[in-house]
Write a protein that holds these residues in place. Structure first.
Motif, PDB file in Angstrom:
ATOM      1  N   GLU A 164       0.822  -1.206   0.000  1.00 48.00           N
ATOM      2  CA  GLU A 164       0.000   0.000   0.000  1.00 48.00           C
ATOM      3  C   GLU A 164       0.859   1.260   0.000  1.00 48.00           C
ATOM      4  N   ASP A 165       0.382   2.275  -0.733  1.00 45.98           N
ATOM      5  CA  ASP A 165       1.014   3.590  -0.710  1.00 45.98           C
ATOM      6  C   ASP A 165       0.607   4.320   0.571  1.00 45.98           C
ATOM      7  N   LEU A 166       1.455   5.241   0.999  1.00 45.54           N
ATOM      8  CA  LEU A 166       1.143   6.054   2.174  1.00 45.54           C
ATOM      9  C   LEU A 166       0.559   7.397   1.740  1.00 45.54           C
ATOM     10  N   PHE A 167      -0.359   7.917   2.567  1.00 46.54           N
ATOM     11  CA  PHE A 167      -1.075   9.159   2.271  1.00 46.54           C
ATOM     12  C   PHE A 167      -0.935  10.133   3.435  1.00 46.54           C
ATOM     13  N   LEU A 168      -0.907  11.404   3.091  1.00 46.91           N
ATOM     14  CA  LEU A 168      -0.922  12.458   4.100  1.00 46.91           C
ATOM     15  C   LEU A 168      -2.369  12.792   4.421  1.00 46.91           C
ATOM     16  N   ILE A 169      -2.700  12.809   5.703  1.00 47.66           N
ATOM     17  CA  ILE A 169      -4.070  13.088   6.145  1.00 47.66           C
ATOM     18  C   ILE A 169      -4.037  14.266   7.102  1.00 47.66           C
ATOM     19  N   ALA A 246      -6.341   2.413   5.727  1.00 45.67           N
ATOM     20  CA  ALA A 246      -6.686   3.128   6.956  1.00 45.67           C
ATOM     21  C   ALA A 246      -7.248   4.508   6.630  1.00 45.67           C
ATOM     22  N   ALA A 247      -6.656   5.168   5.617  1.00 43.79           N
ATOM     23  CA  ALA A 247      -7.129   6.494   5.217  1.00 43.79           C
ATOM     24  C   ALA A 247      -8.570   6.425   4.713  1.00 43.79           C
ATOM     25  N   ARG A 248      -8.882   5.386   3.934  1.00 43.19           N
ATOM     26  CA  ARG A 248     -10.233   5.233   3.390  1.00 43.19           C
ATOM     27  C   ARG A 248     -11.252   5.045   4.512  1.00 43.19           C
ATOM     28  N   LEU A 256     -11.658  15.029   6.000  1.00 47.01           N
ATOM     29  CA  LEU A 256     -10.246  15.384   6.073  1.00 47.01           C
ATOM     30  C   LEU A 256      -9.622  15.362   4.687  1.00 47.01           C
ATOM     31  N   SER A 257      -8.535  16.073   4.564  1.00 44.16           N
ATOM     32  CA  SER A 257      -7.771  16.079   3.315  1.00 44.16           C
ATOM     33  C   SER A 257      -6.894  14.830   3.269  1.00 44.16           C
ATOM     34  N   VAL A 258      -6.983  14.063   2.191  1.00 45.08           N
ATOM     35  CA  VAL A 258      -6.181  12.847   2.014  1.00 45.08           C
ATOM     36  C   VAL A 258      -5.451  12.948   0.683  1.00 45.08           C
TER      37      VAL A 258
END
Length: 301
Positions: A164-169, A246-248, A256-258
């Motif tokens: 999985e790619d990582l995302f800024l939240i 987890a972001a989803r 929130l901004s993802v």
């Protein structure tokens, strides 16, 4: 070997005192001491160090403690297998899940599916860090786990499931950089971040990416609780970095901004792990296959 002595020995180690262990086991202290003496005579080793504060295992005692846990677990599995032979899978199954992972998001669906399909299976779910879970797998205290990483690790078999790619939240307009879509790693240098501690794989991967890019992390807090982390981000106390699964899950409940982190893309591997030297019991194998089924179903959505 008398397995009752092994069980008593484990209780003594866990309690840190022969007196407390005797109370827990509801037997007389002299009888428990005799069991311990019999074990020490059988192995020809001193197993405990006694002091005014209680007891502590010697090197030989620690070795026996680990093996005793494995032996008693195998005995329990044998009883369960014989007892349910020819019937639907039944017994206790322990599953470990890494925080902030797809596995944690699937905890409720897994519990629900096991209740529906295998009502005689008692499912124990433990959300903890990879190192703690891996040790539990090696010592036989846990059947399987869904954790970050792809191994190798002695005594643990890794079954890679996905990357999985990582995302800024972050809270829009507060802690997250302005804009939409992808965000460059260098833009995160000025972002106040709330991250798990360095024991967590996600933190290790983020630290490594910043180090390779010669950037400095701005960590304003370390949070181990997923719920507290999300609440803190939602309150504008900082942004965080999480994998897409987890972001989803967060997006389903929060505005929130993802944004996907790029240049470079940061990735984590997720694996389903089991013991390398102990086969899964029939109920554990049923839960294992059901877990993979839920992951595949999640991917199709």
């Amino acid at each position: 070997m008398d397995t009752r002595r092994l069980y008593s020995f484990i209780k003594i180690i866990d309690a840190g005192s022969i007196t407390r262990a005797a109370d827990i086991l509801h037997i007389a202290q002299p009888a428990l001491s005799q069991q311990l003496s019999a074990l020490e005579a059988q192995f020809g080793q001193q197993l405990l160090i006694r002091s005014k504060r209680g007891v502590a295992p010697t090197e030989a005692g620690r070795a026996l403690y680990q093996h005793a846990q494995l032996i008693l677990r195998q005995v329990d599995l044998a009883h369960a297998a014989v007892g349910v032979s020819g019937r639907a899978p039944a017994g206790s199954v322990s599953v470990g899940l890494a925080p902030y992972s797809l596995g944690a998001a699937l905890a409720l669906p897994l519990l629900t599916s096991v209740r529906e399909r295998y009502p005689d299976i008692l499912l124990h779910i433990n959300e903890n860090f990879g190192g703690v879970i891996s040790e539990a797998i090696m010592t036989g205290r846990m059947d399987m786990a869904f954790i970050y990483g792809a191994g190798p690790l002695r005594g643990v078999q890794y079954e890679p499931v996905r990357t999985e790619d990582l995302f800024l939240i972050g809270a829009p307009g507060e802690t997250a950089p302005p804009g939409q879509g992808e965000v460059h790693l260098e833009e995160l240098a000025s972002v106040p971040l709330l991250l798990p501690s360095r024991i967590h794989t996600i933190r290790q991967v983020v630290d490594a990416a910043f180090q390779q890019a010669s950037l400095q992390l701005n960590v304003v807090g370390e949070v181990e609780s997923a719920l507290t982390l999300v609440n803190a981000v939602d309150a504008g106390l900082g942004a965080t970095v999480l994998p897409w699964s987890a972001a989803r899950a967060i997006l389903d409940a929060r505005s929130l901004s993802v944004r996907r982190i790029v240049e470079p893309v940061i990735q984590v591997k997720l694996s389903l792990v089991t013991s390398d030297n102990q086969p899964l019991s029939e109920p554990a194998l049923a839960v294992h296959d059901l877990f993979l089924e839920l992951i595949e179903d999640k991917d199709r959505r």
